[in-house]
Write a protein that holds these residues in place. Structure first.
Motif, short mmCIF file in Angstrom:
data_model
loop_
_atom_site.label_atom_id
_atom_site.label_comp_id
_atom_site.label_asym_id
_atom_site.label_seq_id
_atom_site.Cartn_x
_atom_site.Cartn_y
_atom_site.Cartn_z
N ALA A 165 0.69 -1.09 -0.04
CA ALA A 165 0.00 0.09 0.07
C ALA A 165 0.82 1.25 0.15
N ALA A 166 0.60 2.43 -0.52
CA ALA A 166 1.15 3.70 -0.62
C ALA A 166 0.39 4.71 -0.05
N ILE A 167 0.91 5.54 0.53
CA ILE A 167 0.37 6.90 1.00
C ILE A 167 1.05 7.97 0.44
N ILE A 168 0.42 8.85 -0.07
CA ILE A 168 1.08 10.22 -0.46
C ILE A 168 0.43 11.18 0.34
N PRO A 169 1.27 12.09 1.21
CA PRO A 169 0.64 13.34 1.84
C PRO A 169 0.88 14.32 0.85
N ALA A 170 -0.24 14.97 0.30
CA ALA A 170 -0.21 15.98 -0.59
C ALA A 170 -1.10 16.96 -0.34
N ALA A 171 -1.19 17.55 1.01
CA ALA A 171 -2.23 18.60 1.19
C ALA A 171 -1.37 19.84 1.29
N GLY A 172 -0.11 19.78 1.48
CA GLY A 172 0.74 21.16 1.95
C GLY A 172 0.48 22.05 0.74
N LEU A 173 1.05 23.19 1.22
CA LEU A 173 0.96 24.50 0.13
C LEU A 173 2.02 24.47 -0.69
N GLY A 174 3.16 24.24 -0.17
CA GLY A 174 4.38 24.21 -0.56
C GLY A 174 5.04 25.82 -0.93
N LEU A 175 4.77 26.53 -0.05
CA LEU A 175 5.01 28.14 0.12
C LEU A 175 6.43 28.41 -0.68
N ARG A 176 7.40 27.49 -0.29
CA ARG A 176 8.75 28.16 -0.83
C ARG A 176 8.76 27.98 -2.75
#
Length: 231
Positions: free
Chosen positions: A4-15
């Motif tokens: 199984a794989a988890i991708i946390p992709a909720a961040g804004l990536g401000l930089r």
């Protein structure tokens, strides 16, 4: 057994700049998140059966539609992520099946171009008995440890240092215990495992698994993708 794989992709990536969250910035016409999912699916030896993606709240339906063409017979679950990366992983982890999974990968969408063989090395190491595995590359810069006012206090021996990447792989029970422990301030999931006294194994990573963080990284990603399309 399967992965199984988890991708946390909720961040804004401000930089990275711009108004679009980092995972949805495009390279070669597709979002980084799409490239990351394609890479995981291409690692056939991993036998990916479940993919859980944590996204900004309110985007779940849109992201599901965008990713569905790329997941094949892998079960896709898209959930609202949390305020911190660890919150997103913890939420996604609750949806990973308990039975039939022998390895859980946690992968950053920002490392969208990790090669298939690096992914498969991580999975193989977990299946060989390692409880926690991270892909790593040697540090080439001289690293300085500094004090509170910026003064250099030490120069670590760089031969003992590595930079770690994703996907990081874990025995499912270990990852669940690590997130249940409530450790604060960890910057990756391997660090949570270290806090439990779990040995974290390194395997060979890849320069292609760089993290898209700043605008110039997008240019590097475009160049890498163009080179791969010529092969």
């Amino acid at each position: 057994m399967s992965t199984a794989a988890i991708i946390p992709a909720a961040g804004l990536g401000l930089r990275l700049g711009g108004e679009t969250p980092k995972a949805f910035r495009e390279v070669g016409g597709d979002a980084l998140l799409v490239h990351a999912v394609r890479g995981l699916k291409a690692a056939s030896a991993a036998d990916l059966v479940c993919l859980v993606v944590a996204v900004p709240p309110g985007t779940e339906e849109t992201v599901t539609k965008e990713l569905t063409p790329y997941v094949g017979d892998t079960r896709l679950l898209v959930v609202a992520g949390g305020a911190e990366r660890s919150d997103s992983v913890r939420t996604a982890l609750e949806l990973v099946p308990v039975e039939g999974i022998d390895c859980i990968l946690v992968h950053d969408a920002a490392r969208a171009f990790v090669p298939v063989d690096a992914i498969e090395r991580v999975v193989a190491a977990v299946r060989a008995g390692a409880e926690a595995v991270v892909p790593a590359v040697a540090v080439t810069d001289t690293i300085k440890q500094v004090g509170p006012t910026g003064e250099v206090v030490a120069t670590p021996d760089r031969s003992t240092l590595v930079a770690v990447q994703t996907p990081q792989g874990f025995a499912p029970d270990v990852l669940r215990r690590a997130h249940a422990a409530g450790v604060v301030g960890a910057t990756d999931d391997a660090m949570l495992c270290e806090a439990l006294g779990v040995t974290v194994l390194t395997v060979e990573g890849s320069p292609d698994a760089f993290k898209v963080t700043r605008p110039q990284d997008l240019l590097l990603a475009e160049a890498l993708l163009a080179e791969r399309r010529l092969v």
